[in-house]
Design a protein around this motif. Structure first.
Motif, PDB file in Angstrom:
ATOM      1  N   VAL A 352       0.829  -1.206   0.000  1.00 49.19           N
ATOM      2  CA  VAL A 352       0.000   0.000   0.000  1.00 49.19           C
ATOM      3  C   VAL A 352       0.863   1.255   0.000  1.00 49.19           C
ATOM      4  N   ILE A 353       1.918   1.279   0.823  1.00 45.80           N
ATOM      5  CA  ILE A 353       2.782   2.465   0.902  1.00 45.80           C
ATOM      6  C   ILE A 353       3.426   2.757  -0.449  1.00 45.80           C
ATOM      7  N   MET A 354       3.932   1.706  -1.127  1.00 42.44           N
ATOM      8  CA  MET A 354       4.558   1.930  -2.442  1.00 42.44           C
ATOM      9  C   MET A 354       3.532   2.377  -3.470  1.00 42.44           C
ATOM     10  N   ALA A 355       2.345   1.776  -3.478  1.00 43.15           N
ATOM     11  CA  ALA A 355       1.318   2.185  -4.441  1.00 43.15           C
ATOM     12  C   ALA A 355       0.885   3.629  -4.202  1.00 43.15           C
ATOM     13  N   ASP A 356       0.735   4.003  -2.935  1.00 40.23           N
ATOM     14  CA  ASP A 356       0.339   5.374  -2.608  1.00 40.23           C
ATOM     15  C   ASP A 356       1.397   6.370  -3.072  1.00 40.23           C
ATOM     16  N   PHE A 357       2.686   6.036  -2.868  1.00 38.51           N
ATOM     17  CA  PHE A 357       3.758   6.974  -3.203  1.00 38.51           C
ATOM     18  C   PHE A 357       3.961   7.058  -4.722  1.00 38.51           C
ATOM     19  N   PHE A 358       4.100   5.901  -5.387  1.00 39.32           N
ATOM     20  CA  PHE A 358       4.451   5.901  -6.809  1.00 39.32           C
ATOM     21  C   PHE A 358       3.243   6.135  -7.724  1.00 39.32           C
ATOM     22  N   ILE A 359       2.062   5.642  -7.338  1.00 36.93           N
ATOM     23  CA  ILE A 359       0.873   5.788  -8.186  1.00 36.93           C
ATOM     24  C   ILE A 359       0.006   6.946  -7.715  1.00 36.93           C
ATOM     25  N   GLY A 360      -0.360   6.931  -6.445  1.00 38.97           N
ATOM     26  CA  GLY A 360      -1.262   7.958  -5.935  1.00 38.97           C
ATOM     27  C   GLY A 360      -0.627   9.332  -5.834  1.00 38.97           C
ATOM     28  N   ARG A 361       0.657   9.407  -5.399  1.00 40.60           N
ATOM     29  CA  ARG A 361       1.327  10.702  -5.189  1.00 40.60           C
ATOM     30  C   ARG A 361       2.304  11.049  -6.307  1.00 40.60           C
ATOM     31  N   ARG A 362       2.490  10.133  -7.258  1.00 41.19           N
ATOM     32  CA  ARG A 362       3.413  10.335  -8.383  1.00 41.19           C
ATOM     33  C   ARG A 362       4.831  10.660  -7.919  1.00 41.19           C
ATOM     34  N   GLY A 363       5.273   9.984  -6.862  1.00 41.04           N
ATOM     35  CA  GLY A 363       6.654  10.089  -6.430  1.00 41.04           C
ATOM     36  C   GLY A 363       6.992  11.272  -5.558  1.00 41.04           C
ATOM     37  N   ARG A 364       5.981  11.963  -4.999  1.00 36.41           N
ATOM     38  CA  ARG A 364       6.279  13.120  -4.147  1.00 36.41           C
ATOM     39  C   ARG A 364       5.125  13.346  -3.176  1.00 36.41           C
ATOM     40  N   TYR A 365       5.447  13.403  -1.880  1.00 37.85           N
ATOM     41  CA  TYR A 365       4.430  13.694  -0.876  1.00 37.85           C
ATOM     42  C   TYR A 365       4.184  15.201  -0.805  1.00 37.85           C
ATOM     43  N   PRO A 366       2.969  15.619  -0.445  1.00 40.54           N
ATOM     44  CA  PRO A 366       2.714  17.048  -0.195  1.00 40.54           C
ATOM     45  C   PRO A 366       3.374  17.474   1.109  1.00 40.54           C
ATOM     46  N   PRO A 367       3.428  18.760   1.417  1.00 42.38           N
ATOM     47  CA  PRO A 367       4.027  19.219   2.676  1.00 42.38           C
ATOM     48  C   PRO A 367       3.394  18.517   3.875  1.00 42.38           C
ATOM     49  N   PHE A 368       4.248  18.109   4.802  1.00 43.09           N
ATOM     50  CA  PHE A 368       3.793  17.333   5.953  1.00 43.09           C
ATOM     51  C   PHE A 368       3.380  18.288   7.059  1.00 43.09           C
ATOM     52  N   GLU A 369       2.092  18.622   7.093  1.00 41.73           N
ATOM     53  CA  GLU A 369       1.582  19.574   8.068  1.00 41.73           C
ATOM     54  C   GLU A 369       0.348  18.993   8.741  1.00 41.73           C
ATOM     55  N   GLU A 370      -0.028  19.581   9.838  1.00 42.20           N
ATOM     56  CA  GLU A 370      -1.243  19.155  10.540  1.00 42.20           C
ATOM     57  C   GLU A 370      -2.446  19.352   9.616  1.00 42.20           C
ATOM     58  N   GLY A 371      -3.215  18.299   9.446  1.00 44.03           N
ATOM     59  CA  GLY A 371      -4.381  18.369   8.580  1.00 44.03           C
ATOM     60  C   GLY A 371      -4.084  18.109   7.120  1.00 44.03           C
ATOM     61  N   ALA A 372      -2.822  17.758   6.777  1.00 46.92           N
ATOM     62  CA  ALA A 372      -2.457  17.512   5.382  1.00 46.92           C
ATOM     63  C   ALA A 372      -3.024  16.200   4.874  1.00 46.92           C
ATOM     64  N   VAL A 373      -3.396  15.293   5.749  1.00 44.72           N
ATOM     65  CA  VAL A 373      -3.954  14.010   5.345  1.00 44.72           C
ATOM     66  C   VAL A 373      -5.303  13.822   6.044  1.00 44.72           C
ATOM     67  N   PRO A 374      -6.207  13.048   5.455  1.00 38.29           N
ATOM     68  CA  PRO A 374      -7.501  12.803   6.089  1.00 38.29           C
ATOM     69  C   PRO A 374      -7.341  11.888   7.306  1.00 38.29           C
ATOM     70  N   ARG A 375      -8.388  11.794   8.095  1.00 41.45           N
ATOM     71  CA  ARG A 375      -8.349  10.911   9.259  1.00 41.45           C
ATOM     72  C   ARG A 375      -8.180   9.458   8.826  1.00 41.45           C
ATOM     73  N   PHE A 376      -8.855   9.075   7.752  1.00 45.16           N
ATOM     74  CA  PHE A 376      -8.740   7.720   7.214  1.00 45.16           C
ATOM     75  C   PHE A 376      -8.576   7.802   5.700  1.00 45.16           C
ATOM     76  N   ASN A 377      -7.621   7.074   5.151  1.00 49.28           N
ATOM     77  CA  ASN A 377      -7.492   6.909   3.712  1.00 49.28           C
ATOM     78  C   ASN A 377      -8.179   5.586   3.367  1.00 49.28           C
ATOM     79  N   ARG A 378      -9.410   5.653   2.896  1.00 47.73           N
ATOM     80  CA  ARG A 378     -10.202   4.436   2.698  1.00 47.73           C
ATOM     81  C   ARG A 378      -9.629   3.546   1.601  1.00 47.73           C
ATOM     82  N   ARG A 379      -9.013   4.155   0.602  1.00 43.04           N
ATOM     83  CA  ARG A 379      -8.375   3.328  -0.439  1.00 43.04           C
ATOM     84  C   ARG A 379      -7.253   2.489   0.152  1.00 43.04           C
ATOM     85  N   GLY A 380      -6.441   3.114   1.000  1.00 38.95           N
ATOM     86  CA  GLY A 380      -5.339   2.378   1.611  1.00 38.95           C
ATOM     87  C   GLY A 380      -5.818   1.262   2.511  1.00 38.95           C
ATOM     88  N   LEU A 381      -6.840   1.533   3.310  1.00 36.44           N
ATOM     89  CA  LEU A 381      -7.356   0.519   4.229  1.00 36.44           C
ATOM     90  C   LEU A 381      -7.999  -0.630   3.468  1.00 36.44           C
TER      91      LEU A 381
END
Length: 417
Positions: A352-381
């Motif tokens: 899941v981590i590799m698919a999220d990074f290479f496919i979902g994020r296209r090789g780059r995470y957004p800035p790591f800040e409070e609220g930058a990610v949802p409470r649950f990533n349903r696709r990942g789960l």
């Protein structure tokens, strides 16, 4: 993605090895420090015991050699992908999991990875105490104090952090390599004399590959905890490939060759037959120590993320105490069911981590800040659940099934969105 903050907060993050932020450029390391730490991690006694079950089932050449190389090639390819994610983002595995599973959803990864490492720490602590007690002929009541001493002592280098792991590995890795080469050379000489027993043939090829991959797929899933310190993508990937194609292959091969040539599954017994017993005690101690400190370091990274705290050294000490208690309760006898369970539950996390990074994020995470990610990533789960189910029920190699299924399901859900 880079660490933020300054002053006292930044200083604490650095001395605690950046448990809740990216590793900044100035803290990155060269090729050899990362490689030695990873080699020290893959030099693990449980891998030797796992390899011994292969040596009793297959001819030494070419069957056994092909199985060991193929299994470790699969493992190395998987871990190299995660290692590159760690370098590129500067994040530990559990921080990447926050993007893949969500802010609250990632706590499942924290708990699973952290408790897994506590179990390995307990097994290593029990193993060194039991083996040392047997070699010295100690009364059984000595085992509990020995476990307490080793369990609390092994975590000292991990409390120092990455620098402590690197310093220990500079001494331990060359010493272990010399002894392993000597042992394998003697075993091959004895095999050439016609003394090798006939293989029993009690394992299928699929089962054998499962053992090889399963020996380190759990620890390999957390390889980003070290490659986040790498100074380049090339250093990160080559370090991982060396550790798993060379280090883990050697560990599996030592156990397999010992069983194939001497009919013994215990590396200490093999070294005794070869006249290398004294060196064998040193090997076992260094072998377990280098893995123990990396294991409890992994726990501290997962624990800091679970509790959202920067106090990694405190979490390390608490984890070592819990692992020591588990060793006293009998972890030594639970290794096989423990490995089987990990082979189902842990590998889909990496998929899941590799698919999220290479496919979902296209090789780059957004800035790591409070609220930058949802409470649950349903696709990942959902992808993780599918991967775990595939590992449990689909015939073949469970860890590989889990990784591939989780990756493909996440990629499909991303495209459908």
């Amino acid at each position: 993605m880079r660490a933020e903050g300054g002053g006292e907060e930044a200083g604490r993050s650095g001395t605690e090895d950046y448990p809740l932020s990216a590793v900044p450029d100035e803290a990155r390391q060269g090729f050899w420090p990362v490689t030695l730490v990873l080699l020290g991690f893959t030099f693990f006694s449980a891998t030797i015991w796992g390899g011994a079950s292969l040596g009793a089932a297959f001819p030494l050449w070419p069957d056994l050699a092909a199985i060991i190389l193929c299994g470790n090639a699969i493992l190395a390819a998987y871990v190299a992908g995660l290692g590159y994610v760690g370098y590129r983002s500067g994040l530990s595995t559990v921080l990447s999991a926050r993007f893949a599973f969500g802010d609250i959803g990632s706590r499942w990864a924290d708990a699973l990875l952290g408790l897994t490492q506590i179990g390995w720490y307990a097994w290593g602590t029990a193993t060194i105490a039991i083996v040392l007690g047997r070699l010295l002929g100690l009364d059984p009541w000595f085992l509990a104090p020995l476990m307490a001493i080793f369990g609390l002592g092994f975590c000292l280098t991990a409390c120092i952090g990455y620098r402590g792991l690197a310093a220990l590995s500079r001494v331990a890795v060359p010493a272990m390599l010399l002894l392993i080469v000597a042992s394998v050379a003697v075993a091959l000489r004895d095999a050439g004399s016609g003394a090798a027993p006939v293989a029993a043939g009690t394992l299928t090829v699929a089962e054998a590959l499962t053992i090889v991959v399963g020996t380190f797929v759990s620890g390999g899933t957390q390889v980003a905890n070290w490659t986040r310190f790498a100074g380049s993508g090339r250093a990160a990937v080559i370090s991982v490939l060396l550790a798993f194609l060379v280090g883990n292959t050697l560990m599996v091969a030592v156990g397999a060759i010992g069983a194939a040539v001497y009919g013994l599954s215990d590396i200490v017994d093999v070294l005794a037959v070869q006249g290398l017993l004294l060196a064998g005690v040193l090997l076992l101690f260094l072998n377990i120590w280098t893995t123990q400190d990396n294991t409890i370091y992994n726990f501290s990274v997962a624990g800091c993320h679970f509790f959202r705290t920067e106090r990694r050294r405190l979490v390390t000490s608490a984890g070592a105490a819990a692992g020591t208690l588990l060793a006293l309760l009998g972890m030594y006898d639970w290794l096989i069911p423990y490995m089987v369970t990990m082979g189902v539950l842990i590998p889909p996390l990496g998929g899941v981590i590799m698919a999220d990074f290479f496919i979902g994020r296209r090789g780059r995470y957004p800035p790591f800040e409070e609220g930058a990610v949802p409470r649950f990533n349903r696709r990942g789960l959902a992808a993780y659940a599918a991967g775990s189910l595939a590992a449990a029920v689909i015939p073949g190699i469970p860890p590989v099934n889990g990784i591939v299924a989780a990756f493909l399901v996440y990629a499909l859900l991303t495209r459908l969105r």
